[in-house]
Scaffold this motif. Structure first.
Motif, PDB file in Angstrom:
ATOM      1  N   ARG A  88       0.824  -1.209   0.000  1.00  0.00           N
ATOM      2  CA  ARG A  88       0.000   0.000   0.000  1.00  0.00           C
ATOM      3  C   ARG A  88       0.861   1.264   0.000  1.00  0.00           C
ATOM      4  O   ARG A  88       0.429   2.311  -0.480  1.00  0.00           O
ATOM      5  CB  ARG A  88      -0.935  -0.013   1.205  1.00  0.00           C
ATOM      6  N   ARG A  89       2.070   1.162   0.521  1.00  0.00           N
ATOM      7  CA  ARG A  89       2.971   2.317   0.576  1.00  0.00           C
ATOM      8  C   ARG A  89       3.869   2.425  -0.647  1.00  0.00           C
ATOM      9  O   ARG A  89       4.733   3.299  -0.720  1.00  0.00           O
ATOM     10  CB  ARG A  89       3.804   2.242   1.862  1.00  0.00           C
ATOM     11  N   GLY A  90       3.682   1.518  -1.595  1.00  0.00           N
ATOM     12  CA  GLY A  90       4.419   1.598  -2.844  1.00  0.00           C
ATOM     13  C   GLY A  90       5.841   1.071  -2.794  1.00  0.00           C
ATOM     14  O   GLY A  90       6.665   1.406  -3.656  1.00  0.00           O
ATOM     15  N   VAL A  91       6.163   0.242  -1.807  1.00  0.00           N
ATOM     16  CA  VAL A  91       7.507  -0.326  -1.697  1.00  0.00           C
ATOM     17  C   VAL A  91       7.692  -1.393  -2.774  1.00  0.00           C
ATOM     18  O   VAL A  91       6.795  -2.196  -3.035  1.00  0.00           O
ATOM     19  CB  VAL A  91       7.730  -0.934  -0.292  1.00  0.00           C
ATOM     20  N   ARG A  92       8.871  -1.403  -3.378  1.00  0.00           N
ATOM     21  CA  ARG A  92       9.125  -2.290  -4.510  1.00  0.00           C
ATOM     22  C   ARG A  92       9.506  -3.706  -4.098  1.00  0.00           C
ATOM     23  O   ARG A  92       9.155  -4.672  -4.775  1.00  0.00           O
ATOM     24  CB  ARG A  92      10.234  -1.693  -5.376  1.00  0.00           C
ATOM     25  N   ALA A  93      10.265  -3.847  -3.002  1.00  0.00           N
ATOM     26  CA  ALA A  93      10.742  -5.176  -2.623  1.00  0.00           C
ATOM     27  C   ALA A  93      11.057  -5.226  -1.138  1.00  0.00           C
ATOM     28  O   ALA A  93      11.277  -4.199  -0.493  1.00  0.00           O
ATOM     29  CB  ALA A  93      11.983  -5.546  -3.437  1.00  0.00           C
ATOM     30  N   VAL A  94      11.081  -6.453  -0.619  1.00  0.00           N
ATOM     31  CA  VAL A  94      11.460  -6.702   0.780  1.00  0.00           C
ATOM     32  C   VAL A  94      12.645  -7.652   0.775  1.00  0.00           C
ATOM     33  O   VAL A  94      12.652  -8.632   0.026  1.00  0.00           O
ATOM     34  CB  VAL A  94      10.302  -7.326   1.579  1.00  0.00           C
ATOM     35  N   GLU A  95      13.638  -7.360   1.606  1.00  0.00           N
ATOM     36  CA  GLU A  95      14.771  -8.260   1.752  1.00  0.00           C
ATOM     37  C   GLU A  95      14.956  -8.622   3.225  1.00  0.00           C
ATOM     38  O   GLU A  95      14.491  -7.898   4.112  1.00  0.00           O
ATOM     39  CB  GLU A  95      16.050  -7.637   1.187  1.00  0.00           C
ATOM     40  N   SER A  96      15.611  -9.743   3.465  1.00  0.00           N
ATOM     41  CA  SER A  96      15.825 -10.187   4.834  1.00  0.00           C
ATOM     42  C   SER A  96      17.041 -11.102   4.889  1.00  0.00           C
ATOM     43  O   SER A  96      17.295 -11.867   3.951  1.00  0.00           O
ATOM     44  CB  SER A  96      14.593 -10.937   5.354  1.00  0.00           C
ATOM     45  N   PHE A  97      17.795 -11.006   5.972  1.00  0.00           N
ATOM     46  CA  PHE A  97      18.903 -11.924   6.192  1.00  0.00           C
ATOM     47  C   PHE A  97      18.360 -13.176   6.865  1.00  0.00           C
ATOM     48  O   PHE A  97      17.725 -13.101   7.916  1.00  0.00           O
ATOM     49  CB  PHE A  97      19.959 -11.285   7.086  1.00  0.00           C
ATOM     50  N   GLY A  98      18.603 -14.314   6.237  1.00  0.00           N
ATOM     51  CA  GLY A  98      18.144 -15.567   6.812  1.00  0.00           C
ATOM     52  C   GLY A  98      19.229 -16.194   7.672  1.00  0.00           C
ATOM     53  O   GLY A  98      20.424 -15.977   7.452  1.00  0.00           O
ATOM     54  N   LEU A  99      18.817 -16.960   8.645  1.00  0.00           N
ATOM     55  CA  LEU A  99      19.739 -17.717   9.487  1.00  0.00           C
ATOM     56  C   LEU A  99      19.532 -19.192   9.197  1.00  0.00           C
ATOM     57  O   LEU A  99      18.428 -19.716   9.378  1.00  0.00           O
ATOM     58  CB  LEU A  99      19.481 -17.433  10.965  1.00  0.00           C
ATOM     59  N   VAL A 100      20.572 -19.857   8.708  1.00  0.00           N
ATOM     60  CA  VAL A 100      20.490 -21.287   8.425  1.00  0.00           C
ATOM     61  C   VAL A 100      20.749 -22.035   9.721  1.00  0.00           C
ATOM     62  O   VAL A 100      21.871 -22.098  10.209  1.00  0.00           O
ATOM     63  CB  VAL A 100      21.518 -21.698   7.353  1.00  0.00           C
ATOM     64  N   ARG A 101      19.702 -22.577  10.304  1.00  0.00           N
ATOM     65  CA  ARG A 101      19.817 -23.300  11.569  1.00  0.00           C
ATOM     66  C   ARG A 101      20.122 -24.781  11.349  1.00  0.00           C
ATOM     67  O   ARG A 101      20.579 -25.460  12.257  1.00  0.00           O
ATOM     68  CB  ARG A 101      18.521 -23.163  12.375  1.00  0.00           C
ATOM     69  N   ASN A 102      19.823 -25.286  10.165  1.00  0.00           N
ATOM     70  CA  ASN A 102      20.139 -26.685   9.846  1.00  0.00           C
ATOM     71  C   ASN A 102      20.392 -26.789   8.364  1.00  0.00           C
ATOM     72  O   ASN A 102      20.177 -25.827   7.615  1.00  0.00           O
ATOM     73  CB  ASN A 102      19.001 -27.616  10.269  1.00  0.00           C
ATOM     74  N   GLY A 103      20.840 -27.924   7.941  1.00  0.00           N
ATOM     75  CA  GLY A 103      21.237 -28.051   6.539  1.00  0.00           C
ATOM     76  C   GLY A 103      20.204 -28.652   5.634  1.00  0.00           C
ATOM     77  O   GLY A 103      20.340 -28.596   4.433  1.00  0.00           O
ATOM     78  N   THR A 104      19.162 -29.265   6.172  1.00  0.00           N
ATOM     79  CA  THR A 104      18.214 -30.013   5.354  1.00  0.00           C
ATOM     80  C   THR A 104      17.203 -29.101   4.693  1.00  0.00           C
ATOM     81  O   THR A 104      16.263 -28.636   5.323  1.00  0.00           O
ATOM     82  CB  THR A 104      17.472 -31.060   6.199  1.00  0.00           C
ATOM     83  N   GLY A 105      17.412 -28.795   3.432  1.00  0.00           N
ATOM     84  CA  GLY A 105      16.437 -28.042   2.653  1.00  0.00           C
ATOM     85  C   GLY A 105      16.251 -26.617   3.100  1.00  0.00           C
ATOM     86  O   GLY A 105      15.288 -25.973   2.713  1.00  0.00           O
ATOM     87  N   ALA A 106      17.140 -26.083   3.915  1.00  0.00           N
ATOM     88  CA  ALA A 106      16.930 -24.745   4.425  1.00  0.00           C
ATOM     89  C   ALA A 106      17.153 -23.683   3.370  1.00  0.00           C
ATOM     90  O   ALA A 106      16.420 -22.728   3.264  1.00  0.00           O
ATOM     91  CB  ALA A 106      17.861 -24.496   5.613  1.00  0.00           C
ATOM     92  N   VAL A 107      18.185 -23.861   2.550  1.00  0.00           N
ATOM     93  CA  VAL A 107      18.527 -22.859   1.543  1.00  0.00           C
ATOM     94  C   VAL A 107      19.400 -23.536   0.500  1.00  0.00           C
ATOM     95  O   VAL A 107      20.196 -24.428   0.816  1.00  0.00           O
ATOM     96  CB  VAL A 107      19.280 -21.667   2.188  1.00  0.00           C
ATOM     97  N   PRO A 108      19.244 -23.169  -0.788  1.00  0.00           N
ATOM     98  CA  PRO A 108      20.062 -23.820  -1.809  1.00  0.00           C
ATOM     99  C   PRO A 108      21.544 -23.505  -1.617  1.00  0.00           C
ATOM    100  O   PRO A 108      21.923 -22.359  -1.419  1.00  0.00           O
ATOM    101  CB  PRO A 108      19.529 -23.203  -3.116  1.00  0.00           C
ATOM    102  N   PHE A 109      22.376 -24.529  -1.683  1.00  0.00           N
ATOM    103  CA  PHE A 109      23.806 -24.343  -1.467  1.00  0.00           C
ATOM    104  C   PHE A 109      24.599 -24.547  -2.767  1.00  0.00           C
ATOM    105  O   PHE A 109      25.799 -24.785  -2.735  1.00  0.00           O
ATOM    106  CB  PHE A 109      24.330 -25.346  -0.421  1.00  0.00           C
ATOM    107  N   GLU A 110      23.942 -24.472  -3.934  1.00  0.00           N
ATOM    108  CA  GLU A 110      24.599 -24.813  -5.190  1.00  0.00           C
ATOM    109  C   GLU A 110      25.866 -24.005  -5.424  1.00  0.00           C
ATOM    110  O   GLU A 110      26.846 -24.495  -5.990  1.00  0.00           O
ATOM    111  CB  GLU A 110      23.637 -24.571  -6.372  1.00  0.00           C
ATOM    112  N   SER A 111      25.872 -22.736  -4.966  1.00  0.00           N
ATOM    113  CA  SER A 111      27.006 -21.868  -5.245  1.00  0.00           C
ATOM    114  C   SER A 111      28.103 -21.998  -4.205  1.00  0.00           C
ATOM    115  O   SER A 111      29.116 -21.330  -4.274  1.00  0.00           O
ATOM    116  CB  SER A 111      26.548 -20.405  -5.321  1.00  0.00           C
ATOM    117  N   VAL A 112      27.897 -22.858  -3.204  1.00  0.00           N
ATOM    118  CA  VAL A 112      28.878 -23.013  -2.142  1.00  0.00           C
ATOM    119  C   VAL A 112      29.697 -24.271  -2.381  1.00  0.00           C
ATOM    120  O   VAL A 112      29.155 -25.372  -2.484  1.00  0.00           O
ATOM    121  CB  VAL A 112      28.189 -23.106  -0.760  1.00  0.00           C
ATOM    122  N   GLU A 113      31.006 -24.137  -2.479  1.00  0.00           N
ATOM    123  CA  GLU A 113      31.869 -25.280  -2.763  1.00  0.00           C
ATOM    124  C   GLU A 113      31.804 -26.281  -1.616  1.00  0.00           C
ATOM    125  O   GLU A 113      31.872 -25.916  -0.449  1.00  0.00           O
ATOM    126  CB  GLU A 113      33.301 -24.788  -2.957  1.00  0.00           C
ATOM    127  N   GLY A 114      31.679 -27.534  -1.974  1.00  0.00           N
ATOM    128  CA  GLY A 114      31.640 -28.579  -0.958  1.00  0.00           C
ATOM    129  C   GLY A 114      30.420 -28.492  -0.075  1.00  0.00           C
ATOM    130  O   GLY A 114      30.465 -28.776   1.109  1.00  0.00           O
TER     131      GLY A 114
END
Length: 278
Positions: free
Chosen positions: A139-165
């Motif tokens: 309603r206020r005309g904001v274009r996007a929202v961003e947020s820093f995520g915290l990975v608490r575990n490794g199972t399906g939490a966030v794609p790791f394709e760009s992280v070596e190993g």
């Protein structure tokens, strides 16, 4: 359970849960906080908690309300009238902590969603709070929202394709406790005095499940982004209007049920018949 969500104002600040009311992990410059902690320690204070200042938190909210507008949403449980969840968001230049992550900075066109925090037993309220934040920003005309995520575990939490190993690392992260996360954060953020507040960060899994996309990958602190379509504004307005109509209808129905009387109780009414309101 019935929960309502309303914008945070200074009048309701005192009703916030203790941690939410006092924690300034996002709102205070880390260097300032480290200096304050050192001063408290040298003065013999042993009860000092890192990133804890009710005065600074209230001042931060007050400044944003005056200069930018709503910066928080509050979920209230109707039965007890207690706050069971909060969400905070602000322009990134008003959030000192946002400059100190390995995936910083936040994009210039986005508002930063710092935290969505719920009380024990009210996890489902997080989604309701997020919807309230997005509705307000659209309603206020904001274009996007961003947020820093915290990975608490490794199972399906966030794609790791760009992280070596990434495979082995993801498996190891499943076993890490909050204490271990804090220790790693001190190394990642290059700050031996860092006291990461894990309860004031959004889970990477929650952001991913809510439709956010990773725009800066990291093993522990990925940054997420959600594009806000201005065309969706009508949807929130219509939903809000429909909700108000439903509430009005319920109030009207309750009022008519309370005033319903037997038909034969007044003049010109047939005996034995009863007026019923459906």
């Amino acid at each position: 359970m019935s929960v309502s969500v309303t914008r945070l104002d200074l009048g309701s600040f005192g009703s916030l849960p203790q941690h939410t009311r006092k924690c300034v992990f996002w709102e205070v410059e880390p260097a300032t906080e480290s200096s304050r902690a050192a001063g408290m320690t040298s003065a013999g204070r042993t009860d000092f908690e890192p990133y804890e200042s009710e005065f600074d938190k209230e001042a931060w909210i007050s400044g944003l309300l005056l200069e930018w507008g709503a910066c928080g949403q509050v979920a209230i449980e109707s039965g007890t009238n207690s706050v069971v969840g909060t969400a905070f968001y602000a322009p990134p230049n008003r959030v000192p902590r946002s400059q100190h992550f390995p995936t910083s900075p936040v994009s210039h066109d986005a508002v930063l969603l710092t935290s969505i925090r719920t009380e024990p037993g009210y996890d489902e309220v997080a989604t309701i709070l997020l919807d309230a934040v997005l509705g307000d920003l659209i309603r206020r005309g904001v274009r996007a929202v961003e947020s820093f995520g915290l990975v608490r575990n490794g199972t399906g939490a966030v794609p790791f394709e760009s992280v070596e190993g990434s495979g082995g690392l993801a498996d190891e992260l499943e076993l890490w406790s909050d204490e271990a996360i804090v220790e790693v954060a001190r190394e990642i953020l290059d700050d031996p005095q860092s006291n990461l507040c894990t309860s004031c960060m959004n889970d990477a899994s929650f952001l991913k499940d809510s439709g956010f996309d990773v725009v800066s990958s990291h093993q522990r602190f990925p940054r997420f982004r959600l594009e806000l379509d201005e065309g969706l504004g009508w949807k929130f307005e219509v939903e809000s209007a429909l909700q108000k109509l439903v509430v009005m209808a319920q109030i009207d129905l309750a009022g008519r049920q309370q005033t319903a009387v037997p038909v034969g109780a007044g003049p010109h009414r047939s005996a034995g018949a009863v007026l019923r309101c459906q």
